[in-house]
Design a protein around this motif. Structure first.
Motif, PDB file in Angstrom:
ATOM      1  N   TYR A  56      27.284  33.266   0.080  1.00  0.00           N
ATOM      2  CA  TYR A  56      27.087  34.216   0.954  1.00  0.00           C
ATOM      3  C   TYR A  56      26.928  33.226   2.247  1.00  0.00           C
ATOM      4  O   TYR A  56      27.586  33.877   3.420  1.00  0.00           O
ATOM      5  CB  TYR A  56      25.701  35.124   0.659  1.00  0.00           C
ATOM      6  N   ALA A  77      30.045  31.601   3.596  1.00  0.00           N
ATOM      7  CA  ALA A  77      30.897  32.478   4.291  1.00  0.00           C
ATOM      8  C   ALA A  77      30.399  32.742   5.606  1.00  0.00           C
ATOM      9  O   ALA A  77      31.388  32.898   6.600  1.00  0.00           O
ATOM     10  CB  ALA A  77      31.101  33.866   3.426  1.00  0.00           C
ATOM     11  N   SER A 110      31.590  29.632   7.620  1.00  0.00           N
ATOM     12  CA  SER A 110      32.810  29.691   8.202  1.00  0.00           C
ATOM     13  C   SER A 110      33.001  30.699   9.186  1.00  0.00           C
ATOM     14  O   SER A 110      33.755  30.215   9.964  1.00  0.00           O
ATOM     15  CB  SER A 110      33.631  30.034   6.724  1.00  0.00           C
TER      16      SER A 110
END
Length: 68
Positions: free
Chosen positions: A52, A55, A58
């Motif tokens: 999580y 991400a 990112s």
């Protein structure tokens, strides 16, 4: 400070990996003291938590680089 933080995180995860690799199958079904789940469930929670946040990082990185 950022490098120190990243190095500390890297060191912590290396220690966690060493600990996990040392587990026996019966260790995974042991109940976590004070919790209502076992080590297997805890490890899956750690993995999901990391995915999580990876991400999130990112997406933030993509946003910063697309507007930089």
């Amino acid at each position: 400070p950022w490098k120190h933080t990243v190095d500390g995180l890297d060191s912590t995860y290396k220690k966690l990996m060493d600990d996990v690799l040392g587990l026996k199958p019966e260790d995974l079904v042991r109940h976590i003291a004070g919790k209502n789940y076992d080590a297997y469930t805890l490890l899956h929670g750690v993995i999901n938590h990391n995915v999580y946040h990876s991400a999130q990082i990112s997406l933030l990185k993509k946003e910063v680089t697309s507007h930089g």
